[in-house]
Design a protein around this motif. Structure first.
Motif, PDB file in Angstrom:
ATOM      1  N   PRO A  49     -20.686   2.179 -41.332  1.00 49.92           N
ATOM      2  CA  PRO A  49     -19.807   1.913 -42.325  1.00 49.92           C
ATOM      3  C   PRO A  49     -19.497   0.518 -42.533  1.00 49.92           C
ATOM      4  O   PRO A  49     -19.462  -0.458 -41.685  1.00 49.92           O
ATOM      5  N   LEU A  86     -12.945   9.384 -46.014  1.00 47.73           N
ATOM      6  CA  LEU A  86     -13.797  10.291 -45.432  1.00 47.73           C
ATOM      7  C   LEU A  86     -14.291  11.659 -46.559  1.00 47.73           C
ATOM      8  O   LEU A  86     -13.247  12.166 -46.352  1.00 47.73           O
ATOM      9  N   SER A 130     -17.496  12.241 -40.621  1.00 43.82           N
ATOM     10  CA  SER A 130     -16.613  12.520 -41.741  1.00 43.82           C
ATOM     11  C   SER A 130     -15.263  13.378 -41.430  1.00 43.82           C
ATOM     12  O   SER A 130     -14.232  13.322 -42.161  1.00 43.82           O
ATOM     13  N   ARG A 135     -18.254   7.530 -46.816  1.00 45.38           N
ATOM     14  CA  ARG A 135     -16.959   6.811 -46.702  1.00 45.38           C
ATOM     15  C   ARG A 135     -16.820   6.092 -48.287  1.00 45.38           C
ATOM     16  O   ARG A 135     -17.699   5.277 -48.406  1.00 45.38           O
TER      17      ARG A 135
END
Length: 203
Positions: free
Chosen positions: A10, A107, A147, A162
């Motif tokens: 991420p 998320l 998530s 995300r």
């Protein structure tokens, strides 16, 4: 069972919110449906001829009760945005339960529904529906590691995301997410599609 696809790390930082742009009033004696003259019915009829895949968007609300609550929403306005970095986008109605949650929870997950999952799609698309907690009852799922959101069993694929950007567009918000993990099903089923206001399957 799902086959794991390499995950992408991420990006750091919080999601940015795009400013809302106000349109100038249209001159005239009375209001019209839209500035360009198209009516709601004409717009819906034209777009209903565009076949779309059906997905279930899910997220976990950690603030709803002792252990939180899972939230789900059926969507057809979902697409791939970029390969590098891997980005996808979903359109959610402003002030909906999912819109409110995704404004706070970055998320979320996407389950690409198979042709035999028409009832799942219809359940999460109901108006005036029951609580999300009850909607998830009797639906097989696993919790995504990236998530924390439910990944629906029997789906063709699942993506965990995300949020990177939120763009207000009329009565919807476009949520752009970076894909953190992706899985595909071993079973070879056809996709669930939506065309002219009905769920359909290929073939």
């Amino acid at each position: 069972m799902f086959t794991k696809t390499p995950a992408t790390a991420p990006a750091a930082g919080s999601a940015a919110t795009a400013p809302t742009v106000a349109l100038a009033p249209v001159p005239g004696d009375g209001p019209i449906a839209h500035a360009v003259g198209v009516s709601d019915d004409e717009f819906r009829a034209a777009l209903s001829r565009l076949a779309a895949g059906v997905v279930l968007i899910t997220a976990h609300d950690p603030d709803a009760g002792a252990r939180g609550e899972d939230v789900g929403m059926t969507a057809t306005a979902f697409l791939s945005v970029s390969l590098d970095p891997p980005l996808v986008m979903v359109s959610v109605r402003n002030d909906s339960r999912m819109d409110d949650l995704l404004a706070q929870q970055p998320l979320w997950a996407v389950s690409v529904l198979a042709e035999q999952q028409r009832q799942v799609a219809a359940r999460f698309a109901m108006k005036g529906r029951i609580s999300d907690r009850l909607l998830f009852q009797d639906i097989p799922s696993v919790r995504g590691e990236a998530s924390g959101a439910p990944l629906i069993g029997g789906a063709l694929a699942a993506l965990e995301c995300r949020t990177e950007q939120r763009v207000v567009a009329g009565d919807h918000t476009l949520v752009i997410g970076r894909v953190l993990a992706a899985t595909t099903a071993d079973e070879d089923h056809g996709p669930l599609a939506y065309f002219r206001g009905k769920y359909r399957h290929l073939g």
